[in-house]
Motif scaffolding. Structure first.
Motif: not given
Lengths: 462, 462
Positions: B358-361, B363-364, B367-368, B371
């Protein structure tokens, strides 16, 4: 609570925020941009430490720095313990040592150690100077153990009672004590040499009569953990025996610490993550990584892959003559290699997983090796037929179809075999079976695939 | 215990057998071959249920059957709960219903359900007829929930007390009760409608004074779990909030069950295993699988891979003319595809892992994605230079070197992008991001790799 909690699919307490709300994060970013410390505090303070950590991890390093400078009191000990090491490094650089010392002092020694270990030596000394003697010693002793060992993971706070005590005696002692650990699940029973001789789940203590002797209630400790033990080993034993806590003993057998299941859960997750990333050829990865860090963690494996790909190309180069005569060989050869690579990866993933779960042992290795070889060969036969048919339809060439069919069987059998032998070999060599194994396996399947297909074609077709 | 326990690297209680000893297994196999039930019983009875399970899993199905027929009493409830579903299926076919009923009655309802659910309908009815009304209802209610939900995983045994009780009242009640669960870590506090309004860790109950009101000691439940919730969701919340147990409530908000961390640990392991195998293209796997089962779980993905490999070959076939003129193209083209496949797999593994944690949401995500694209492009540039140099050395052809260099940058950038977009797309479509994603990604990198390299070569070299 009550009805209100049931509005969502998964009812959670209103203070919890299971998934990070992008709007909330947007508002927080705005408050940071406005340099509005009060607003930041108002937004974050009511949340659980784990939720604050989740929110912070959505921010860029610059925004995290903003929170640390504008609203440092958000960073309680618990929040510092919850955030990822990368985030922690960023924010701790902006918190002053006395704040850090106060925050760390709230924590059990295992969490305190995790926070302290990432401070630069100078700040670490300044922080340690401000915390109590007992806490400082606990942290320093933990730091003396290597990373990823039980000693580093354990907490110094535990509850122990001599074996000649009764339940009532133990309960009275606990009620009178003012420095019990935050949470504990077992009472450790010790002999006069402070060696654990038994353990009693706290729930069993609750339901026992006060006059029962602890020695009548206890069971021998399922495991006694040496602090030098690798954390992965300990995690395995916790799972196997369904432990919720376990005593750690020093070389003289004296109780020195306690491991708890909730720390072990994080070890399990970390080890799983490591295995999965290692199999994919990534050294380590966090979602907050920059491009530079991502490149650094991935380029080494790509370089290794390039070397093996060039090797495989060298095999193809041996058959340039054949290819220039029958261009269809160039068209079909990647299929044989690709199928081998896939079958090898399947076999490898099953093997790595079985090794991690300790299911694959010396006692059954031969049977599993045989099964993987047979599975590869059977799949090889199946896809030999399929691919043979495709080749006949496509190129109307039975000889070419026979060549690709035979190459398929050979390569898939090799794939199955190398998928199990490579990780077993790495284990025997004392290495991690997940690291580097997929490169070895695909090298085998590329080389065998090209060699078998082009070699047979040279023999049969030219 | 004491000194003797320290002979090994990891000291374990003498009844435990952390790693299965091949000699022990050999002796057991001999006892089975000799049809010596007493010997089997003598060997297995002193072991912990988890160790018996480990040993049994080293045996072939035929040998497991031997143990079940020669020494059925080895299969206590705990042993049945510990063994893998496959092994359980084998042995339960040889145990009679009354034995099974007695064994199942020893277990908490979650374990009992796990055992019962694998019986064929006829045996299940026979077994359920022999167990007590209360246990039968608990098992039947659990079975009414879908597999992999909280309802299936929970146990019906828990400890609850009304909010107006004092600590002393609760303790007396527990001491008087004779059907407390085997283990529990929290006391749930309920209102008059049997709705949980608080929880108290058992250790805190121990250290509290008898006259303290439960309502003063409790904290609101961190989560209230709906029994329909997916087990993966629950596992995430347990980890996030460091829970050791959590209350499950029905649609009216009444407490109906309890989930405990040690069951959640198994969920975590299973989900991790599923992800890792899915990424490698294996549907499900157990080490005891036969060749037939292994083929069945792997062949479908190999078939999909074959289709995509044929597609990639179709791309190559478009450039047969170019290859017949410059055979070096055939030699070099697999390198571009292989590097793309690897880079894509790296990006994919990081993404799948981040989604699982659940780090990739939302909201980000942007950005990922950025990257991953940038990381692919930078790695592409690095390996463009390296591979360009290799090509010049190998073929003394600067134009060919430029072609492979440009193709490398294009393919690695596409690899990074598809490695993140494919799993995100699967999540958005409501699918598991690990399943099938590597096939999609390597299809992209194969097609783009061959198309870019051979297409550019046609433009530049011919």
């Amino acid at each position: 609570m009550g009805e209100a909690a049931f509005e969502d699919d998964l009812p959670v307490d209103s203070h919890a925020l299971a998934d990070v709300d992008p709007e909330f994060v947007g508002n927080l970013r705005q408050a940071i941009a406005d340099r509005d410390g009060d607003a930041i505090r108002r937004m974050l303070a009511p949340l659980h430490a784990a939720d604050i950590a989740d929110v912070l991890e959505q921010l860029t390093a610059g925004q995290q720095e903003g929170v640390a400078t504008l609203a440092p009191d958000v960073f309680t000990g618990e929040v510092l313990a919850e955030i990822e090491p990368d985030t922690r490094e960023v924010v701790m650089a902006y918190l002053d040592p006395s704040h850090l010392a106060a925050a760390i002092q709230e924590l059990d020694s295992d969490d305190a150690t995790e926070v302290v270990e990432e401070l630069d030596p100078e700040t670490r000394a300044a922080v340690l100077a401000e915390i109590s003697e007992i806490d400082r010693q606990a942290v320093e002793q933990s730091l003396a153990f290597e990373d990823e060992t039980a000693g580093r993971l354990m907490q110094r706070e535990f509850v122990a009672a001599p074996e000649f005590w009764s339940v009532g005696h133990a309960l009275d002692h606990m009620r009178a004590s003012d420095d019990l650990p935050d949470k504990f699940h077992d009472l450790f029973v010790i002999d006069t040499g402070f060696r654990p001789v038994g353990e009693i789940p706290v729930c069993r203590l609750l339901s026992a009569r006060r006059d029962v002797a602890l020695s009548d209630l206890m069971e021998p400790p399922r495991i006694l953990v040496d602090p030098e033990t690798d954390q992965e080993e300990v995690a395995y034993l916790f799972q196997k025996y369904h432990l919720v806590s376990a005593p750690v003993v020093d070389s003289a057998g004296r109780l020195t610490g306690m491991l708890t299941l909730d720390d072990i859960v994080h070890v399990i997750q970390d080890e799983n993550k490591e295995d999965m990333l290692a199999l994919a050829g990534v050294n380590e990865a966090g979602l907050a990584d920059t491009v530079v860090r991502s490149v650094r963690s991935r380029a080494p494996w790509l370089l290794v892959n390039l070397a093996t790909a060039v090797l495989a190309s060298g095999v193809i180069a041996l058959f340039e003559g054949a290819i220039s005569q029958v261009v269809a060989l160039a068209v079909l050869m990647p299929i044989v290699a690709s199928m081998g690579g896939n079958a090898g990866t399947q076999s490898l993933a099953v093997a790595v997983r079985s090794i991690a779960e300790r299911d694959l042992t010396a006692a059954n290795a031969m049977r599993v090796i045989w099964r993987e070889l047979a599975t590869g060969a059977v799949n090889g036969l199946i896809f030999a037929v399929v691919m043979g048919a495709v080749t006949i339809l496509w190129f109307q060439d039975v000889a070419l179809a026979s060549v690709i069919a035979i190459a398929m069987v050979l390569n898939l059998a090799c794939a199955g075999l190398s998928g199990i032998l490579v990780p077993l070999g790495l284990v025997r060599a004392g290495a991690d079976p997940a690291v580097a194994s997929s490169v070895f396996v695909t090298t085998v399947t590329d080389v065998v695939g090209f060699l078998a297909f082009l070699g047979l074609a040279t023999l049969v077709l030219l």
